[in-house]
Design a protein around this motif. Structure first.
Motif, PDB file in Angstrom:
ATOM      1  N   HIS A  89      15.580  12.156  -4.637  1.00 22.92           N
ATOM      2  CA  HIS A  89      15.043  12.067  -3.274  1.00 22.92           C
ATOM      3  C   HIS A  89      13.635  11.467  -3.286  1.00 22.92           C
ATOM      4  O   HIS A  89      13.315  10.578  -2.488  1.00 22.92           O
ATOM      5  CB  HIS A  89      14.996  13.453  -2.629  1.00 22.92           C
ATOM      6  N   TYR A  90      12.799  11.954  -4.209  1.00 22.97           N
ATOM      7  CA  TYR A  90      11.452  11.401  -4.325  1.00 22.97           C
ATOM      8  C   TYR A  90      11.507   9.933  -4.758  1.00 22.97           C
ATOM      9  O   TYR A  90      10.712   9.101  -4.281  1.00 22.97           O
ATOM     10  CB  TYR A  90      10.625  12.209  -5.321  1.00 22.97           C
ATOM     11  N   GLY A  91      12.430   9.620  -5.660  1.00 26.72           N
ATOM     12  CA  GLY A  91      12.572   8.234  -6.106  1.00 26.72           C
ATOM     13  C   GLY A  91      12.903   7.300  -4.957  1.00 26.72           C
ATOM     14  O   GLY A  91      12.365   6.189  -4.862  1.00 26.72           O
ATOM     15  N   CYS A  92      13.786   7.749  -4.058  1.00 32.34           N
ATOM     16  CA  CYS A  92      14.140   6.948  -2.877  1.00 32.34           C
ATOM     17  C   CYS A  92      12.927   6.735  -1.985  1.00 32.34           C
ATOM     18  O   CYS A  92      12.696   5.629  -1.484  1.00 32.34           O
ATOM     19  CB  CYS A  92      15.246   7.650  -2.085  1.00 32.34           C
ATOM     20  N   MET A  93      12.155   7.802  -1.778  1.00 27.28           N
ATOM     21  CA  MET A  93      10.999   7.702  -0.888  1.00 27.28           C
ATOM     22  C   MET A  93       9.930   6.800  -1.490  1.00 27.28           C
ATOM     23  O   MET A  93       9.298   6.002  -0.781  1.00 27.28           O
ATOM     24  CB  MET A  93      10.433   9.097  -0.612  1.00 27.28           C
ATOM     25  N   VAL A  94       9.724   6.891  -2.800  1.00 26.52           N
ATOM     26  CA  VAL A  94       8.775   6.009  -3.483  1.00 26.52           C
ATOM     27  C   VAL A  94       9.249   4.560  -3.372  1.00 26.52           C
ATOM     28  O   VAL A  94       8.452   3.643  -3.129  1.00 26.52           O
ATOM     29  CB  VAL A  94       8.611   6.428  -4.958  1.00 26.52           C
ATOM     30  N   ASP A  95      10.543   4.352  -3.542  1.00 23.16           N
ATOM     31  CA  ASP A  95      11.124   3.013  -3.423  1.00 23.16           C
ATOM     32  C   ASP A  95      10.921   2.469  -2.016  1.00 23.16           C
ATOM     33  O   ASP A  95      10.547   1.300  -1.821  1.00 23.16           O
ATOM     34  CB  ASP A  95      12.610   3.084  -3.768  1.00 23.16           C
ATOM     35  N   ILE A 103       1.857   0.929  -1.531  1.00 23.79           N
ATOM     36  CA  ILE A 103       1.762   1.404  -2.918  1.00 23.79           C
ATOM     37  C   ILE A 103       0.915   2.667  -3.015  1.00 23.79           C
ATOM     38  O   ILE A 103       1.270   3.612  -3.728  1.00 23.79           O
ATOM     39  CB  ILE A 103       1.165   0.308  -3.831  1.00 23.79           C
ATOM     40  N   SER A 104      -0.198   2.693  -2.301  1.00 21.42           N
ATOM     41  CA  SER A 104      -1.093   3.852  -2.386  1.00 21.42           C
ATOM     42  C   SER A 104      -0.414   5.118  -1.853  1.00 21.42           C
ATOM     43  O   SER A 104      -0.610   6.209  -2.392  1.00 21.42           O
ATOM     44  CB  SER A 104      -2.393   3.586  -1.625  1.00 21.42           C
ATOM     45  N   GLU A 105       0.399   4.964  -0.792  1.00 18.24           N
ATOM     46  CA  GLU A 105       1.123   6.119  -0.250  1.00 18.24           C
ATOM     47  C   GLU A 105       2.168   6.613  -1.245  1.00 18.24           C
ATOM     48  O   GLU A 105       2.385   7.824  -1.402  1.00 18.24           O
ATOM     49  CB  GLU A 105       1.803   5.752   1.069  1.00 18.24           C
ATOM     50  N   ALA A 106       2.827   5.662  -1.895  1.00 19.01           N
ATOM     51  CA  ALA A 106       3.830   6.016  -2.907  1.00 19.01           C
ATOM     52  C   ALA A 106       3.173   6.771  -4.056  1.00 19.01           C
ATOM     53  O   ALA A 106       3.708   7.773  -4.551  1.00 19.01           O
ATOM     54  CB  ALA A 106       4.535   4.764  -3.415  1.00 19.01           C
ATOM     55  N   GLU A 107       2.007   6.280  -4.468  1.00 22.37           N
ATOM     56  CA  GLU A 107       1.272   6.928  -5.560  1.00 22.37           C
ATOM     57  C   GLU A 107       0.849   8.335  -5.148  1.00 22.37           C
ATOM     58  O   GLU A 107       0.950   9.290  -5.943  1.00 22.37           O
ATOM     59  CB  GLU A 107       0.043   6.094  -5.924  1.00 22.37           C
ATOM     60  N   GLU A 108       0.392   8.498  -3.911  1.00 20.73           N
ATOM     61  CA  GLU A 108      -0.041   9.808  -3.426  1.00 20.73           C
ATOM     62  C   GLU A 108       1.139  10.781  -3.358  1.00 20.73           C
ATOM     63  O   GLU A 108       1.005  11.970  -3.683  1.00 20.73           O
ATOM     64  CB  GLU A 108      -0.674   9.667  -2.040  1.00 20.73           C
ATOM     65  N   LEU A 109       2.298  10.273  -2.957  1.00 21.14           N
ATOM     66  CA  LEU A 109       3.492  11.116  -2.904  1.00 21.14           C
ATOM     67  C   LEU A 109       3.835  11.642  -4.294  1.00 21.14           C
ATOM     68  O   LEU A 109       4.174  12.820  -4.459  1.00 21.14           O
ATOM     69  CB  LEU A 109       4.668  10.322  -2.333  1.00 21.14           C
ATOM     70  N   TRP A 122       9.051   6.819 -11.467  1.00 21.35           N
ATOM     71  CA  TRP A 122       8.123   5.796 -11.945  1.00 21.35           C
ATOM     72  C   TRP A 122       8.736   4.397 -11.879  1.00 21.35           C
ATOM     73  O   TRP A 122       8.025   3.410 -11.640  1.00 21.35           O
ATOM     74  CB  TRP A 122       7.697   6.105 -13.382  1.00 21.35           C
ATOM     75  N   GLY A 123      10.053   4.309 -12.079  1.00 19.23           N
ATOM     76  CA  GLY A 123      10.718   2.999 -12.036  1.00 19.23           C
ATOM     77  C   GLY A 123      10.541   2.284 -10.711  1.00 19.23           C
ATOM     78  O   GLY A 123      10.123   1.121 -10.671  1.00 19.23           O
ATOM     79  N   PRO A 124      10.856   2.941  -9.584  1.00 14.42           N
ATOM     80  CA  PRO A 124      10.650   2.291  -8.287  1.00 14.42           C
ATOM     81  C   PRO A 124       9.197   1.921  -8.013  1.00 14.42           C
ATOM     82  O   PRO A 124       8.918   0.899  -7.385  1.00 14.42           O
ATOM     83  CB  PRO A 124      11.136   3.357  -7.288  1.00 14.42           C
ATOM     84  N   LEU A 125       8.253   2.760  -8.491  1.00 13.53           N
ATOM     85  CA  LEU A 125       6.837   2.438  -8.281  1.00 13.53           C
ATOM     86  C   LEU A 125       6.471   1.168  -9.038  1.00 13.53           C
ATOM     87  O   LEU A 125       5.780   0.281  -8.505  1.00 13.53           O
ATOM     88  CB  LEU A 125       5.952   3.597  -8.741  1.00 13.53           C
ATOM     89  N   LEU A 126       6.941   1.057 -10.269  1.00 10.09           N
ATOM     90  CA  LEU A 126       6.650  -0.139 -11.060  1.00 10.09           C
ATOM     91  C   LEU A 126       7.301  -1.376 -10.443  1.00 10.09           C
ATOM     92  O   LEU A 126       6.688  -2.446 -10.389  1.00 10.09           O
ATOM     93  CB  LEU A 126       7.135   0.055 -12.493  1.00 10.09           C
ATOM     94  N   SER A 127       8.525  -1.223  -9.968  1.00 12.79           N
ATOM     95  CA  SER A 127       9.208  -2.353  -9.318  1.00 12.79           C
ATOM     96  C   SER A 127       8.446  -2.816  -8.079  1.00 12.79           C
ATOM     97  O   SER A 127       8.347  -4.015  -7.808  1.00 12.79           O
ATOM     98  CB  SER A 127      10.633  -1.943  -8.919  1.00 12.79           C
ATOM     99  N   ALA A 128       7.893  -1.857  -7.341  1.00  7.25           N
ATOM    100  CA  ALA A 128       7.108  -2.197  -6.153  1.00  7.25           C
ATOM    101  C   ALA A 128       5.839  -2.949  -6.539  1.00  7.25           C
ATOM    102  O   ALA A 128       5.443  -3.910  -5.871  1.00  7.25           O
ATOM    103  CB  ALA A 128       6.750  -0.934  -5.383  1.00  7.25           C
ATOM    104  N   CYS A 129       5.199  -2.500  -7.623  1.00  5.60           N
ATOM    105  CA  CYS A 129       3.992  -3.188  -8.104  1.00  5.60           C
ATOM    106  C   CYS A 129       4.313  -4.633  -8.467  1.00  5.60           C
ATOM    107  O   CYS A 129       3.558  -5.559  -8.155  1.00  5.60           O
ATOM    108  CB  CYS A 129       3.413  -2.453  -9.320  1.00  5.60           C
ATOM    109  N   LYS A 130       5.452  -4.818  -9.124  1.00  2.00           N
ATOM    110  CA  LYS A 130       5.861  -6.171  -9.508  1.00  2.00           C
ATOM    111  C   LYS A 130       6.173  -7.014  -8.274  1.00  2.00           C
ATOM    112  O   LYS A 130       5.789  -8.176  -8.175  1.00  2.00           O
ATOM    113  CB  LYS A 130       7.083  -6.103 -10.420  1.00  2.00           C
TER     114      LYS A 130
END
Length: 219
Positions: A89-95, A103-109, A122-130
């Motif tokens: 669930h958190y992975g979906c929200m970060v994605d 990105i900053s909101e995802a990091e804060e979550l 962490w995977g979705p966060l890294l994909s978003a950074c890319k």
């Protein structure tokens, strides 16, 4: 066909698995109106939603870019049903946040998660950074987390190397390349399957070993 069979089934015969299956099917194709229509009908029928239900709804939000709706799902999951969101669930929200460039909101979550995030977060966060060319501290931190969690996944080292390169950290690039050479890790090449006249053919990226590969490449 699936929806036709679903609609034909008696309402009192539909259990949470039946509802979830239909919601998940729509969510994978980004058809969010149908997902939430079914969810509302599910509640009206008296069937209680579970974690899988909300995973389907969040996936629909990801595929449709519905950030506000995603937050509402997470809130309803906690406050109306008393469910604790899990890694997926958190992975979906970060994605969802990451794809929207937040990105900053995802990091804060991630920082406020009640348990330690794993590679599904962490995977979705890294994909978003890319995706958004974010090569700063957040990207490096996410990549390093993935590398520590999945030390046998060569793709993580390549991603980290690319991020180091984009940030001008050439010592890091050299370190990653050296490690990949010494460890013998290799990234699994992407592939596609095509079914032609009942026979399945596999094509790898940049691979011309298939007898039809060369003839099918545009000149």
């Amino acid at each position: 066909m699936a929806r036709k069979l679903f609609d034909e089934e008696e309402l009192d015969c539909k259990d949470v698995i039946t509802w979830n299956s239909m919601i998940s099917a729509y969510s994978k194709h980004g058809e969010w109106p149908q997902c939430f229509e079914l969810y509302n009908k599910m509640k009206q029928s008296g069937v209680k939603a579970d974690g899988v239900t909300f995973l389907g709804l969040l996936t629909a939000c990801v595929n449709s870019g519905l950030v506000r709706k995603g937050w509402e799902c997470l809130k309803e999951m906690r406050e109306s049903y008393g469910y604790q969101p899990n890694q997926e669930h958190y992975g979906c929200m970060v994605d969802l946040l990451g794809r929207a460039g937040r990105i900053s909101e995802a990091e804060e979550l991630i920082r406020t998660m009640p348990f330690k995030p794993d590679a599904r977060v962490w995977g979705p966060l890294l994909s978003a950074c890319k995706m958004h060319s974010e090569t700063g501290v957040v990207a490096v931190f996410a990549a390093e987390k993935l590398v520590s969690m999945e030390p046998k996944n060569a793709g993580n080292y390549i991603l980290l190397s690319n991020i180091y390169a984009a940030a001008g950290k050439w010592d890091g690039v050299a370190k990653m390349r050296s490690f990949l050479m010494d460890s013998g890790l290799k990234k699994t090449p992407g592939c596609s399957w095509l079914e032609i006249n009942g026979q399945v053919h596999e094509f790898l990226v940049a691979d011309r070993s298939h007898p039809n590969s060369v003839t099918n490449i545009p000149s």
